[in-house]
Design a protein around this motif. Structure first.
Motif, PDB file in Angstrom:
ATOM      1  N   PRO A 160      12.869  43.532  34.548  1.00 22.36           N
ATOM      2  CA  PRO A 160      11.852  42.698  34.147  1.00 22.36           C
ATOM      3  C   PRO A 160      12.706  41.512  33.144  1.00 22.36           C
ATOM      4  O   PRO A 160      11.841  40.413  32.870  1.00 22.36           O
ATOM      5  N   ALA A 161      13.572  41.860  32.407  1.00 22.13           N
ATOM      6  CA  ALA A 161      14.324  40.881  31.667  1.00 22.13           C
ATOM      7  C   ALA A 161      15.954  41.170  31.850  1.00 22.13           C
ATOM      8  O   ALA A 161      16.245  42.402  31.970  1.00 22.13           O
ATOM      9  N   HIS A 162      16.742  40.104  31.645  1.00 23.20           N
ATOM     10  CA  HIS A 162      18.061  40.351  31.701  1.00 23.20           C
ATOM     11  C   HIS A 162      18.794  39.252  31.313  1.00 23.20           C
ATOM     12  O   HIS A 162      18.266  37.991  31.303  1.00 23.20           O
ATOM     13  N   PRO A 163      19.955  39.379  30.209  1.00 22.81           N
ATOM     14  CA  PRO A 163      20.600  40.942  29.906  1.00 22.81           C
ATOM     15  C   PRO A 163      19.528  41.832  29.248  1.00 22.81           C
ATOM     16  O   PRO A 163      18.543  41.287  28.577  1.00 22.81           O
ATOM     17  N   PHE A 164      19.738  42.981  29.502  1.00 23.29           N
ATOM     18  CA  PHE A 164      19.083  44.024  28.737  1.00 23.29           C
ATOM     19  C   PHE A 164      19.953  45.049  27.926  1.00 23.29           C
ATOM     20  O   PHE A 164      21.148  44.989  28.532  1.00 23.29           O
ATOM     21  N   ASN A 165      19.609  45.746  26.993  1.00 17.74           N
ATOM     22  CA  ASN A 165      20.525  46.718  26.380  1.00 17.74           C
ATOM     23  C   ASN A 165      20.681  48.092  27.295  1.00 17.74           C
ATOM     24  O   ASN A 165      19.497  48.715  27.588  1.00 17.74           O
ATOM     25  N   PRO A 166      21.858  48.541  27.921  1.00 11.99           N
ATOM     26  CA  PRO A 166      21.882  49.213  28.836  1.00 11.99           C
ATOM     27  C   PRO A 166      22.427  50.397  28.167  1.00 11.99           C
ATOM     28  O   PRO A 166      22.740  51.726  29.143  1.00 11.99           O
ATOM     29  N   ARG A 200      24.025  31.217  33.740  1.00 10.62           N
ATOM     30  CA  ARG A 200      23.160  32.460  34.100  1.00 10.62           C
ATOM     31  C   ARG A 200      22.286  32.244  35.225  1.00 10.62           C
ATOM     32  O   ARG A 200      21.951  33.116  36.059  1.00 10.62           O
ATOM     33  N   GLU A 201      21.651  31.370  35.367  1.00 12.27           N
ATOM     34  CA  GLU A 201      20.660  30.731  36.606  1.00 12.27           C
ATOM     35  C   GLU A 201      21.525  30.897  37.850  1.00 12.27           C
ATOM     36  O   GLU A 201      21.048  31.670  38.740  1.00 12.27           O
ATOM     37  N   PHE A 202      22.777  30.540  37.791  1.00 14.09           N
ATOM     38  CA  PHE A 202      23.740  30.321  39.225  1.00 14.09           C
ATOM     39  C   PHE A 202      23.844  31.843  39.286  1.00 14.09           C
ATOM     40  O   PHE A 202      23.868  32.252  40.569  1.00 14.09           O
ATOM     41  N   THR A 203      24.259  32.555  38.410  1.00 17.93           N
ATOM     42  CA  THR A 203      24.843  33.943  38.687  1.00 17.93           C
ATOM     43  C   THR A 203      23.645  34.966  39.300  1.00 17.93           C
ATOM     44  O   THR A 203      23.945  35.623  40.286  1.00 17.93           O
ATOM     45  N   TYR A 204      22.421  34.754  38.786  1.00 16.37           N
ATOM     46  CA  TYR A 204      21.352  35.332  39.226  1.00 16.37           C
ATOM     47  C   TYR A 204      21.123  35.183  40.815  1.00 16.37           C
ATOM     48  O   TYR A 204      20.957  35.956  41.631  1.00 16.37           O
ATOM     49  N   ARG A 205      20.941  33.669  40.865  1.00 14.09           N
ATOM     50  CA  ARG A 205      20.932  33.393  42.486  1.00 14.09           C
ATOM     51  C   ARG A 205      22.103  33.939  43.394  1.00 14.09           C
ATOM     52  O   ARG A 205      21.866  34.277  44.546  1.00 14.09           O
ATOM     53  N   HIS A 206      23.209  33.688  42.968  1.00 14.85           N
ATOM     54  CA  HIS A 206      24.303  34.119  43.657  1.00 14.85           C
ATOM     55  C   HIS A 206      24.297  35.541  43.898  1.00 14.85           C
ATOM     56  O   HIS A 206      24.687  36.172  45.204  1.00 14.85           O
ATOM     57  N   ALA A 207      23.949  36.424  42.787  1.00 16.91           N
ATOM     58  CA  ALA A 207      23.772  37.718  43.197  1.00 16.91           C
ATOM     59  C   ALA A 207      22.849  38.153  44.289  1.00 16.91           C
ATOM     60  O   ALA A 207      23.028  38.943  45.155  1.00 16.91           O
ATOM     61  N   LEU A 208      21.692  37.521  44.092  1.00 13.55           N
ATOM     62  CA  LEU A 208      20.663  37.785  45.199  1.00 13.55           C
ATOM     63  C   LEU A 208      20.947  37.275  46.566  1.00 13.55           C
ATOM     64  O   LEU A 208      21.053  38.081  47.665  1.00 13.55           O
ATOM     65  N   TRP A 209      21.847  36.053  46.678  1.00 12.80           N
ATOM     66  CA  TRP A 209      22.413  35.592  48.039  1.00 12.80           C
ATOM     67  C   TRP A 209      23.112  36.729  48.527  1.00 12.80           C
ATOM     68  O   TRP A 209      23.330  37.060  49.636  1.00 12.80           O
ATOM     69  N   ARG A 210      24.370  37.354  47.818  1.00 12.64           N
ATOM     70  CA  ARG A 210      25.147  38.124  48.202  1.00 12.64           C
ATOM     71  C   ARG A 210      24.462  39.306  48.569  1.00 12.64           C
ATOM     72  O   ARG A 210      24.804  40.045  49.478  1.00 12.64           O
ATOM     73  N   ALA A 211      23.516  39.921  47.800  1.00 10.37           N
ATOM     74  CA  ALA A 211      22.627  41.111  48.459  1.00 10.37           C
ATOM     75  C   ALA A 211      21.856  40.940  49.531  1.00 10.37           C
ATOM     76  O   ALA A 211      22.056  41.602  50.383  1.00 10.37           O
ATOM     77  N   ARG A 212      21.259  39.698  49.928  1.00 11.69           N
ATOM     78  CA  ARG A 212      20.824  39.272  51.198  1.00 11.69           C
ATOM     79  C   ARG A 212      21.756  39.435  52.216  1.00 11.69           C
ATOM     80  O   ARG A 212      21.663  39.796  53.290  1.00 11.69           O
ATOM     81  N   GLN A 213      22.864  38.942  51.926  1.00  8.57           N
ATOM     82  CA  GLN A 213      23.989  38.902  53.020  1.00  8.57           C
ATOM     83  C   GLN A 213      24.583  40.151  53.402  1.00  8.57           C
ATOM     84  O   GLN A 213      24.953  40.435  54.391  1.00  8.57           O
ATOM     85  N   ALA A 214      24.493  41.079  52.233  1.00  8.68           N
ATOM     86  CA  ALA A 214      24.846  42.350  52.434  1.00  8.68           C
ATOM     87  C   ALA A 214      23.812  43.359  53.074  1.00  8.68           C
ATOM     88  O   ALA A 214      24.046  44.529  53.388  1.00  8.68           O
ATOM     89  N   GLY A 215      22.426  42.862  53.102  1.00  7.43           N
ATOM     90  CA  GLY A 215      21.431  43.419  53.606  1.00  7.43           C
ATOM     91  C   GLY A 215      21.078  44.739  52.685  1.00  7.43           C
ATOM     92  O   GLY A 215      20.577  45.745  52.857  1.00  7.43           O
ATOM     93  N   GLN A 216      21.189  44.312  51.438  1.00 10.67           N
ATOM     94  CA  GLN A 216      21.219  45.258  50.284  1.00 10.67           C
ATOM     95  C   GLN A 216      19.945  45.019  49.639  1.00 10.67           C
ATOM     96  O   GLN A 216      20.007  43.840  49.005  1.00 10.67           O
ATOM     97  N   GLU A 262      24.858  35.029  29.555  1.00  8.26           N
ATOM     98  CA  GLU A 262      24.933  34.447  27.892  1.00  8.26           C
ATOM     99  C   GLU A 262      25.109  32.698  27.796  1.00  8.26           C
ATOM    100  O   GLU A 262      24.983  32.073  26.906  1.00  8.26           O
ATOM    101  N   ILE A 263      25.333  32.289  29.036  1.00 12.04           N
ATOM    102  CA  ILE A 263      25.548  30.742  29.137  1.00 12.04           C
ATOM    103  C   ILE A 263      24.774  30.172  29.930  1.00 12.04           C
ATOM    104  O   ILE A 263      24.593  30.300  31.294  1.00 12.04           O
ATOM    105  N   PRO A 264      23.865  29.185  29.309  1.00  8.72           N
ATOM    106  CA  PRO A 264      22.812  28.635  30.332  1.00  8.72           C
ATOM    107  C   PRO A 264      23.389  27.686  31.375  1.00  8.72           C
ATOM    108  O   PRO A 264      24.404  27.091  31.522  1.00  8.72           O
ATOM    109  N   GLY A 265      22.695  27.743  32.581  1.00  7.22           N
ATOM    110  CA  GLY A 265      23.085  27.215  33.483  1.00  7.22           C
ATOM    111  C   GLY A 265      24.213  28.123  34.605  1.00  7.22           C
ATOM    112  O   GLY A 265      23.827  28.493  35.499  1.00  7.22           O
TER     113      GLY A 265
END
Length: 209
Positions: free
Chosen positions: A78-84, A56-72, A51-54
């Protein structure tokens, strides 16, 4: 020791921690408690990272990087955040099992599918053997159980997800998992004098509301 994992399917970091929680659950009893992160944020007067510009983008990239580091695998829906809410209720309707949690996480974060409605989650519901998912997530007992999970989180002072609780000692975030395992192996780590001192450390300055 009581081990409880609080999580919301909206969180990519919950997806990142999930394989570690599954591994832990294979050797020790772990209680799974899906909860609504938005409710915690409202309770504490906070905004989520998305919900915080800037941030938000960093968090997404960080999550993707961490996943790649973990081999996950990690693919954002399609959209985020979403109603879970539908995903949370579906998990409860399916018994809040490892299999149900795994299937929903994999659908949303492993494959990048939408998880914001029961229509979007219909293929997962079918795999979980739920013939009428719309009715299942509207069932009063499902809603009551989700609320009970949230109340339990509040009682434990949970402030975010994912959170692993070891006898009420909270470890927030995927990156705290190693710390949690260390304390699980040696509970005296939490009781060291410096750990206790940090709990009573004075606040030096506070921002005005």
């Amino acid at each position: 020791m009581s081990i409880v994992w609080y999580y919301d399917f909206v969180s990519p970091f919950a997806w990142l921690q999930w394989p570690k929680v599954k591994a832990l659950a294979a050797s020790r009893p772990v209680t799974l408690r899906p909860i609504l992160l938005a409710g915690l944020l409202d309770r504490h007067g906070q905004k989520g990272p998305a919900e915080i510009p800037g941030k938000r983008e960093f968090t997404y990239r960080h999550a993707l990087w961490r996943a790649r580091q973990a081999g996950q695998p990690l693919r954002f829906p399609p959209a985020h955040p979403f109603n879970p809410l539908a995903a949370l209720r579906l998990c409860i309707a399916a018994g809040t099992t490892v299999a149900a949690t795994d299937a929903i996480f994999e659908w949303i974060w492993g494959q990048g599918n939408a998880g914001d409605s029961i229509e979007a989650l219909a293929p997962v519901a079918a795999r979980l053997g739920i013939d009428d998912p719309a009715a299942a997530i509207k069932d009063a007992s499902t809603k009551t159980q989700l609320r009970a999970h949230f109340d339990a989180a509040v009682a434990e002072n949970v402030f975010g997800v994912p959170t692993l609780s070891l006898d009420g000692r909270l470890f927030w975030g995927d990156d705290a998992h190693a710390f949690a395992l260390a304390c699980l192996e040696d509970p005296t780590l939490w009781d060291e004098p410096e750990m206790h001192r940090l709990a009573t450390l004075p606040i030096g300055a506070e921002r005005k509301a």
